[in-house]
Design an enzyme around this catalytic site. Sequence first.
Site, PDB file in Angstrom:
ATOM      1  N   ASN A  10     -13.151  -1.265   4.514  1.00  0.00           N
ATOM      2  CA  ASN A  10     -14.736  -1.229   3.875  1.00  0.00           C
ATOM      3  C   ASN A  10     -14.398  -1.540   2.074  1.00  0.00           C
ATOM      4  O   ASN A  10     -13.718  -1.191   1.621  1.00  0.00           O
ATOM      5  CB  ASN A  10     -14.390   0.272   3.702  1.00  0.00           C
ATOM      6  CG  ASN A  10     -15.185   1.358   2.968  1.00  0.00           C
ATOM      7  OD1 ASN A  10     -16.557   0.645   2.716  1.00  0.00           O
ATOM      8  ND2 ASN A  10     -15.369   2.334   1.968  1.00  0.00           N
ATOM      9  N   LYS A  12     -16.710  -1.091   0.707  1.00  0.00           N
ATOM     10  CA  LYS A  12     -17.290  -0.173  -0.096  1.00  0.00           C
ATOM     11  C   LYS A  12     -19.337  -1.186  -1.448  1.00  0.00           C
ATOM     12  O   LYS A  12     -19.570  -2.375  -0.287  1.00  0.00           O
ATOM     13  CB  LYS A  12     -17.189   0.101  -1.592  1.00  0.00           C
ATOM     14  CG  LYS A  12     -15.580   0.985  -0.550  1.00  0.00           C
ATOM     15  CD  LYS A  12     -14.333   1.463  -1.725  1.00  0.00           C
ATOM     16  CE  LYS A  12     -13.463   2.716  -1.147  1.00  0.00           C
ATOM     17  NZ  LYS A  12     -13.231   2.956  -1.864  1.00  0.00           N
ATOM     18  N   HIS A  96     -18.196   9.469   4.475  1.00  0.00           N
ATOM     19  CA  HIS A  96     -16.846   8.846   2.899  1.00  0.00           C
ATOM     20  C   HIS A  96     -16.818   9.675   2.204  1.00  0.00           C
ATOM     21  O   HIS A  96     -17.981  10.802   1.919  1.00  0.00           O
ATOM     22  CB  HIS A  96     -17.140   7.711   2.819  1.00  0.00           C
ATOM     23  CG  HIS A  96     -15.897   6.356   2.490  1.00  0.00           C
ATOM     24  ND1 HIS A  96     -15.769   6.437   0.568  1.00  0.00           N
ATOM     25  CD2 HIS A  96     -15.108   6.188   2.630  1.00  0.00           C
ATOM     26  CE1 HIS A  96     -14.562   6.885   0.399  1.00  0.00           C
ATOM     27  NE2 HIS A  96     -14.502   5.650   1.476  1.00  0.00           N
ATOM     28  N   GLU A  98     -16.610   9.547  -1.036  1.00  0.00           N
ATOM     29  CA  GLU A  98     -17.556   8.844  -1.867  1.00  0.00           C
ATOM     30  C   GLU A  98     -18.903   9.248  -1.399  1.00  0.00           C
ATOM     31  O   GLU A  98     -19.514   9.426  -2.830  1.00  0.00           O
ATOM     32  CB  GLU A  98     -17.342   7.367  -2.524  1.00  0.00           C
ATOM     33  CG  GLU A  98     -15.484   7.093  -3.180  1.00  0.00           C
ATOM     34  CD  GLU A  98     -15.286   5.702  -2.723  1.00  0.00           C
ATOM     35  OE1 GLU A  98     -15.976   4.790  -2.188  1.00  0.00           O
ATOM     36  OE2 GLU A  98     -14.110   5.606  -3.013  1.00  0.00           O
ATOM     37  N   GLU A 164      -8.689  10.222   5.175  1.00  0.00           N
ATOM     38  CA  GLU A 164      -8.620  10.117   4.391  1.00  0.00           C
ATOM     39  C   GLU A 164      -8.008  11.033   2.339  1.00  0.00           C
ATOM     40  O   GLU A 164      -9.342  11.539   2.907  1.00  0.00           O
ATOM     41  CB  GLU A 164      -9.531   8.956   4.040  1.00  0.00           C
ATOM     42  CG  GLU A 164     -10.193   8.446   4.306  1.00  0.00           C
ATOM     43  CD  GLU A 164     -10.399   6.685   3.852  1.00  0.00           C
ATOM     44  OE1 GLU A 164     -10.401   5.666   4.053  1.00  0.00           O
ATOM     45  OE2 GLU A 164     -11.728   6.903   2.855  1.00  0.00           O
ATOM     46  N   GLY A 170      -8.002   4.218  -3.875  1.00  0.00           N
ATOM     47  CA  GLY A 170      -8.376   3.644  -5.123  1.00  0.00           C
ATOM     48  C   GLY A 170      -7.570   3.833  -5.852  1.00  0.00           C
ATOM     49  O   GLY A 170      -7.531   3.764  -6.653  1.00  0.00           O
ATOM     50  N   SER A 210      -5.882   3.712  -0.217  1.00  0.00           N
ATOM     51  CA  SER A 210      -4.291   2.746  -0.768  1.00  0.00           C
ATOM     52  C   SER A 210      -4.012   2.435   0.391  1.00  0.00           C
ATOM     53  O   SER A 210      -2.209   1.681   0.022  1.00  0.00           O
ATOM     54  CB  SER A 210      -3.282   3.454  -1.515  1.00  0.00           C
ATOM     55  OG  SER A 210      -4.648   3.882  -3.072  1.00  0.00           O
TER      56      SER A 210
HETATM   57  P1  PGA Z   1      -8.325   2.331  -1.151  1.00  0.00           P
HETATM   58  O1  PGA Z   1     -10.372   2.658  -0.279  1.00  0.00           O
HETATM   59  O2  PGA Z   1      -8.037   1.217  -0.178  1.00  0.00           O
HETATM   60  O3  PGA Z   1      -9.204   1.187  -1.819  1.00  0.00           O
HETATM   61  O4  PGA Z   1      -7.880   3.127  -1.376  1.00  0.00           O
HETATM   62  C1  PGA Z   1     -10.196   3.426   1.033  1.00  0.00           C
HETATM   63  C2  PGA Z   1     -11.471   4.279   1.146  1.00  0.00           C
HETATM   64  O5  PGA Z   1     -12.019   4.349   0.640  1.00  0.00           O
HETATM   65  O6  PGA Z   1     -11.888   4.013   2.472  1.00  0.00           O
END
Ligand code: PGA
Length: 247
Positions: A10, A12, A96, A98, A164, A170, A210
Amino acid sequence: MTRRILIAGNWKMNLRLAASLELVDALKSEAAAVANVDIAVCPPSVYIQPIAVALKGTNIGVGAQNAYFEKDGAFTGEVGMEMLHDVGCQYVILGHSERRNILGESSEQVNLKTHAALAAGLIPIVCVGELLREREAGQTENVVRRQFDGSFSGDIENLVIAYEPIWAIGTGKVATPDQAEEVHLAIRKMIEKNYDKGVAEAVRIQYGGSVNDKNAREILAKPNVDGALVGGASLKVESFMGIIKSA
Ligand code: PGA
């Protein structure tokens, strides 16, 4: 039943066209020999078509990070599922955290989008997960169940669920393999309860938050973890390939 591992990147809202093409160019040669894992990259929608062209005929699929549930019409600024399919997209990440938390997306919208994606021939990767305070309050399973019940109805056999935990996205704070397995197992039981054992056995459940080339092997070794949705570590060839090779 053996479920194929799916490792999806992903991206983003990161990278520009030249850097994106450079990344997929390197990935496609590095990943050419990988036969045991499904691989996908999910760039920003504006780059999906050139990346799909660059990856045509390879073992790396392309996914979007969101799309709208209506087919056509007066929906300024939106992109439809059929449009994604039309330009070579196979997957779409939906719901997601976000999008749920920053863009105000509801489980009801995620449900509409999931149906629209399936109808357009895309594989939806639908995200669920709890906040840190919800985990600390012992609410993880309730939160995930609420998102699960709200986000899915109807045929879900062809979709992928990404668990998640929001506190792990992140932040560098990865869930332990046991914490991931516990929630994945709970989700599989929810599927069995709402559908049946066959569907529960077929649906792939990815872990996200992460994941990197150091922690992936242990997480992916868990019986109910069927892949990873990778943010930061998917932006570099070495770390993304490291995760793929850990599967
Ligand atoms: P990350 O993001 O691996 O940077 O923690 C995962 C995601 O939001 O899909």
